[in-house]
Design a protein around this motif. Sequence first.
Motif, PDB file in Angstrom:
ATOM      1  N   PRO A 270      40.365  39.266  36.100  1.00 29.77           N
ATOM      2  CA  PRO A 270      40.543  37.925  36.672  1.00 29.77           C
ATOM      3  C   PRO A 270      41.279  36.973  35.735  1.00 29.77           C
ATOM      4  CG  PRO A 270      38.317  38.161  35.861  1.00 29.77           C
ATOM      5  CD  PRO A 270      38.967  39.505  35.697  1.00 29.77           C
ATOM      6  N   THR A 271      41.538  37.414  34.498  1.00 23.79           N
ATOM      7  CA  THR A 271      42.265  36.557  33.554  1.00 23.79           C
ATOM      8  C   THR A 271      43.743  36.955  33.441  1.00 23.79           C
ATOM      9  OG1 THR A 271      41.777  37.949  31.620  1.00 23.79           O
ATOM     10  CG2 THR A 271      40.154  36.246  32.226  1.00 23.79           C
ATOM     11  N   LEU A 279      46.302  32.204  37.446  1.00 26.07           N
ATOM     12  CA  LEU A 279      45.181  33.134  37.541  1.00 26.07           C
ATOM     13  C   LEU A 279      44.734  33.208  39.002  1.00 26.07           C
ATOM     14  CD1 LEU A 279      43.034  31.985  34.483  1.00 26.07           C
ATOM     15  CD2 LEU A 279      44.724  33.835  34.573  1.00 26.07           C
ATOM     16  N   ARG A 294      34.369  33.243  38.417  1.00 28.57           N
ATOM     17  CA  ARG A 294      34.107  32.524  37.160  1.00 28.57           C
ATOM     18  C   ARG A 294      33.261  33.314  36.152  1.00 28.57           C
ATOM     19  NH1 ARG A 294      33.314  27.089  40.605  1.00 28.57           N
ATOM     20  NH2 ARG A 294      35.455  26.289  40.490  1.00 28.57           N
ATOM     21  N   MET A 297      35.419  35.889  34.561  1.00 29.17           N
ATOM     22  CA  MET A 297      36.389  35.273  33.655  1.00 29.17           C
ATOM     23  C   MET A 297      35.759  34.941  32.315  1.00 29.17           C
ATOM     24  SD  MET A 297      38.308  32.775  36.387  1.00 29.17           S
ATOM     25  CE  MET A 297      39.383  32.025  35.161  1.00 29.17           C
ATOM     26  N   ARG A 300      35.239  38.073  30.276  1.00 27.88           N
ATOM     27  CA  ARG A 300      36.501  38.553  29.692  1.00 27.88           C
ATOM     28  C   ARG A 300      36.882  37.740  28.451  1.00 27.88           C
ATOM     29  NH1 ARG A 300      39.474  43.237  31.561  1.00 27.88           N
ATOM     30  NH2 ARG A 300      38.612  43.713  33.633  1.00 27.88           N
ATOM     31  N   GLU A 301      36.622  36.452  28.514  1.00 24.90           N
ATOM     32  CA  GLU A 301      37.033  35.561  27.439  1.00 24.90           C
ATOM     33  C   GLU A 301      36.107  35.640  26.227  1.00 24.90           C
ATOM     34  OE1 GLU A 301      37.082  31.850  29.405  1.00 24.90           O
ATOM     35  OE2 GLU A 301      38.966  32.218  30.470  1.00 24.90           O
TER      36      GLU A 301
END
Length: 302
Positions: A270-271, A279, A294, A297, A300-301
């Motif tokens: 999703p990123t 995005l 969300r 995301m 992932r971050e």
Amino acid sequence: MFVIHVLQKETPLANAVFWAARRGNLALLQLLLNSGRVDADCKDSYGTTALMVASYSGHYDCTRELILQGADINLQRETGSTALFFASQQGHNDIVKLLFEFGASTEFRTKNGGTALSAACQYGHSKVVETLLKNGANVHDQLNDGATPLFLAAQEGHVAVIRQLLSSGAKVNHPREDGTAPLWMAAQMGHGEVVKVLLLRGAERDADRKDGSTALFKAAYKGHNDVLEELLRFSPSLGLLKNGSTALHAAVMGGNVHSVVLLLQANADPTLPNKNNELPADITKNERILRVLRPRMLNRES
């Protein structure tokens, strides 16, 4: 729909022949043809013959009578259609067999390149397909736009016909001129079982059209989740496609939450931005979809 137009000569007898052929009135047809005052090959203004009408309408006895009275089996209508084409299109296998007994040819084409085989495949008449293939029909026939019998069957979701064609040597990945392969078309139309069969028979999961979209991208956009599930079993590309977007972007644009979930479960990122640096979350205001995106995301971050 097949329409009989005004006959060229507009004779009452010729009109009666067409009426009898259309209604399956054998006694009247015999009476008219035996009178010697009307030809078995009388035509309307579009080149339609009584044999074509009888074949289309499924009247075996009338078809046979016209043939015995000298009707030309392989005459073509203005559109290029023959009696065999019409019988195949309508699924009248007994008439298809009869026409072959008297010398019907599978080689005639309509103006758009259609053949008796392509017509039978488009309408899913598997028994007719079997008869045509046994009598020399070419499994590699193409319409003017490059669509094969397999493509037409995939478009309409006819699984039995697809299996027949593949067993007879049809090329599973042969595209139309615009690059659309049978798998892509089946995915767009939501035919999950067709997608499964094509994939198992070697369809290229990531084959793209000239516009850069793949079967996965189209199924995601359309929200065909059963198709998505079949495709995801074959590990298709979840990254950036030639069209500058991802299947996840497509699912978000399509607005189907379950499609988004399926792709995320398959590890879609999703990123990952599209060609416009957007995005998936940037292209929707759908709160249900955003609530799904969300957390992924953030994971992932982190």
